[in-house]
Scaffold this motif. Structure first.
Motif, mmCIF file in Angstrom:
data_model
loop_
_atom_site.group_PDB
_atom_site.id
_atom_site.type_symbol
_atom_site.label_atom_id
_atom_site.label_comp_id
_atom_site.label_asym_id
_atom_site.label_seq_id
_atom_site.Cartn_x
_atom_site.Cartn_y
_atom_site.Cartn_z
ATOM 1 N N LEU A 33 0.820 -1.202 0.000
ATOM 2 C CA LEU A 33 0.000 0.000 0.000
ATOM 3 C C LEU A 33 0.857 1.257 0.000
ATOM 4 O O LEU A 33 1.886 1.322 0.670
ATOM 5 N N MET A 34 0.428 2.261 -0.749
ATOM 6 C CA MET A 34 0.976 3.607 -0.671
ATOM 7 C C MET A 34 -0.224 4.546 -0.606
ATOM 8 O O MET A 34 -1.254 4.291 -1.250
ATOM 9 N N GLY A 35 -0.072 5.598 0.169
ATOM 10 C CA GLY A 35 -1.223 6.476 0.279
ATOM 11 C C GLY A 35 -0.909 7.806 0.912
ATOM 12 O O GLY A 35 0.249 8.109 1.236
ATOM 13 N N ILE A 51 -3.529 3.434 -2.609
ATOM 14 C CA ILE A 51 -3.444 2.672 -3.846
ATOM 15 C C ILE A 51 -2.591 1.438 -3.584
ATOM 16 O O ILE A 51 -1.552 1.512 -2.914
ATOM 17 N N THR A 52 -3.040 0.298 -4.095
ATOM 18 C CA THR A 52 -2.291 -0.937 -3.922
ATOM 19 C C THR A 52 -1.275 -1.091 -5.050
ATOM 20 O O THR A 52 -1.292 -0.343 -6.034
ATOM 21 N N SER A 53 -0.409 -2.089 -4.917
ATOM 22 C CA SER A 53 0.581 -2.341 -5.957
ATOM 23 C C SER A 53 -0.091 -2.735 -7.268
ATOM 24 O O SER A 53 0.478 -2.530 -8.340
ATOM 25 N N GLY A 54 -1.304 -3.252 -7.182
ATOM 26 C CA GLY A 54 -2.038 -3.630 -8.381
ATOM 27 C C GLY A 54 -2.833 -2.500 -8.985
ATOM 28 O O GLY A 54 -3.454 -2.670 -10.041
ATOM 29 N N GLY A 55 -2.841 -1.344 -8.312
ATOM 30 C CA GLY A 55 -3.528 -0.182 -8.865
ATOM 31 C C GLY A 55 -4.921 0.060 -8.333
ATOM 32 O O GLY A 55 -5.590 1.009 -8.762
ATOM 33 N N SER A 56 -5.387 -0.753 -7.401
ATOM 34 C CA SER A 56 -6.706 -0.504 -6.809
ATOM 35 C C SER A 56 -6.622 0.706 -5.890
ATOM 36 O O SER A 56 -5.646 0.873 -5.157
ATOM 37 N N THR A 57 -7.646 1.539 -5.937
ATOM 38 C CA THR A 57 -7.633 2.787 -5.183
ATOM 39 C C THR A 57 -8.847 2.901 -4.265
ATOM 40 O O THR A 57 -9.876 2.267 -4.481
ATOM 41 N N ASN A 58 -8.664 3.727 -3.246
ATOM 42 C CA ASN A 58 -9.758 4.045 -2.338
ATOM 43 C C ASN A 58 -9.601 5.507 -1.934
ATOM 44 O O ASN A 58 -8.490 5.947 -1.634
ATOM 45 N N TYR A 59 -10.694 6.255 -1.960
ATOM 46 C CA TYR A 59 -10.655 7.678 -1.663
ATOM 47 C C TYR A 59 -11.619 8.020 -0.532
ATOM 48 O O TYR A 59 -12.682 7.416 -0.391
ATOM 49 N N THR A 68 -6.731 12.559 -7.459
ATOM 50 C CA THR A 68 -6.367 11.316 -8.127
ATOM 51 C C THR A 68 -5.027 10.838 -7.597
ATOM 52 O O THR A 68 -4.038 11.588 -7.625
ATOM 53 N N ILE A 69 -5.005 9.596 -7.125
ATOM 54 C CA ILE A 69 -3.760 9.009 -6.646
ATOM 55 C C ILE A 69 -3.193 8.096 -7.721
ATOM 56 O O ILE A 69 -3.944 7.411 -8.429
ATOM 57 N N SER A 70 -1.864 8.097 -7.841
ATOM 58 C CA SER A 70 -1.198 7.229 -8.810
ATOM 59 C C SER A 70 0.149 6.817 -8.236
ATOM 60 O O SER A 70 0.653 7.448 -7.304
ATOM 61 N N ARG A 71 0.726 5.776 -8.799
ATOM 62 C CA ARG A 71 2.038 5.322 -8.320
ATOM 63 C C ARG A 71 2.843 4.750 -9.460
ATOM 64 O O ARG A 71 2.296 4.306 -10.474
ATOM 65 N N ASP A 72 4.151 4.768 -9.246
ATOM 66 C CA ASP A 72 5.103 4.155 -10.173
ATOM 67 C C ASP A 72 5.828 3.084 -9.378
ATOM 68 O O ASP A 72 6.692 3.396 -8.548
ATOM 69 N N ALA A 74 8.003 0.900 -10.240
ATOM 70 C CA ALA A 74 9.432 0.767 -10.544
ATOM 71 C C ALA A 74 10.258 1.797 -9.789
ATOM 72 O O ALA A 74 11.409 1.537 -9.435
ATOM 73 N N LYS A 75 9.673 2.962 -9.550
ATOM 74 C CA LYS A 75 10.400 4.041 -8.882
ATOM 75 C C LYS A 75 10.025 4.185 -7.414
ATOM 76 O O LYS A 75 10.564 5.039 -6.715
ATOM 77 N N ASN A 76 9.067 3.374 -6.944
ATOM 78 C CA ASN A 76 8.590 3.461 -5.549
ATOM 79 C C ASN A 76 8.095 4.858 -5.215
ATOM 80 O O ASN A 76 8.446 5.422 -4.161
ATOM 81 N N THR A 77 7.320 5.415 -6.093
ATOM 82 C CA THR A 77 6.772 6.747 -5.866
ATOM 83 C C THR A 77 5.240 6.713 -5.904
ATOM 84 O O THR A 77 4.645 5.865 -6.573
ATOM 85 N N VAL A 78 4.653 7.645 -5.192
ATOM 86 C CA VAL A 78 3.204 7.815 -5.211
ATOM 87 C C VAL A 78 2.915 9.310 -5.339
ATOM 88 O O VAL A 78 3.616 10.142 -4.760
ATOM 89 N N ASN A 79 1.915 9.623 -6.145
ATOM 90 C CA ASN A 79 1.549 11.014 -6.389
ATOM 91 C C ASN A 79 0.078 11.235 -6.035
ATOM 92 O O ASN A 79 -0.736 10.310 -6.096
ATOM 93 N N LEU A 80 -0.233 12.469 -5.687
ATOM 94 C CA LEU A 80 -1.614 12.847 -5.428
ATOM 95 C C LEU A 80 -1.891 14.132 -6.198
ATOM 96 O O LEU A 80 -1.352 15.197 -5.853
ATOM 97 N N GLN A 81 -2.688 14.027 -7.242
ATOM 98 C CA GLN A 81 -3.102 15.194 -8.006
ATOM 99 C C GLN A 81 -4.373 15.737 -7.371
ATOM 100 O O GLN A 81 -5.380 15.023 -7.292
ATOM 101 N N MET A 82 -4.315 16.984 -6.924
ATOM 102 C CA MET A 82 -5.439 17.590 -6.225
ATOM 103 C C MET A 82 -5.975 18.748 -7.058
ATOM 104 O O MET A 82 -5.272 19.732 -7.279
ATOM 105 N N ASN A 83 -7.194 18.602 -7.517
ATOM 106 C CA ASN A 83 -7.852 19.632 -8.320
ATOM 107 C C ASN A 83 -9.056 20.193 -7.577
ATOM 108 O O ASN A 83 -9.543 19.600 -6.611
ATOM 109 N N SER A 84 -9.527 21.330 -8.037
ATOM 110 C CA SER A 84 -10.710 21.976 -7.437
ATOM 111 C C SER A 84 -10.566 22.058 -5.915
ATOM 112 O O SER A 84 -11.485 21.710 -5.163
#
Length: 121
Positions: A33-35, A51-59, A68-72, A74-84
């Motif tokens: 898990l990354m979050g 977000i899990t390693s398989g790409g499943s998300t929960n908000y 929107t949460i996303s992860r890489d 290969a790079k062990n990174t997680v991002n959170l795009q925050m709009n509005s």
């Protein structure tokens, strides 16, 4: 030992956008898990998104459709795009990971140092 380094917080007007990033490094075998969590003054720390390693998300309901949460993996990174963004999104945002560490492959959780997000009205 595992280290988490966060970046991307700041001050933005209501309706604007920010992108948070978190990079994990160290004795990592795998990351499940990354979050992101957040804590506003006087409030308890709360889940924002995971977000899990398989790409499943929960908000959290309060951010669905805006963040929107996303992860890489290969790079062990997680991002959170925050709009509005809204003033009620103002908080310290913490990266959180569940890591299987080397050499024993035991599971531990880690927190970042936190990054301030301030949304002005």
């Amino acid at each position: 030992q595992v280290q988490l380094v966060e970046s991307g917080g700041g001050l933005v007007q209501a309706g604007g956008s920010l992108r948070l990033s978190c990079a994990a490094s160290g004795s990592i075998f795998s990351i499940n898990l990354m979050g992101w969590y957040r804590q506003a003054p006087g409030n308890q720390r709360e889940l924002v998104a995971i977000i899990t390693s398989g790409g499943s998300t929960n908000y959290a309901g309060s951010v669905k459709g805006r963040f929107t949460i996303s992860r890489d993996n290969a790079k062990n990174t997680v991002n959170l795009q925050m709009n509005s963004l809204k003033p009620e999104d103002t908080a310290v945002y913490y990266c959180h990971t569940q890591v299987r560490s080397l050499p024993l492959r035991d599971v531990s959780t880690y927190w970042g140092q936190g990054t301030q997000v301030t949304v002005s009205s």
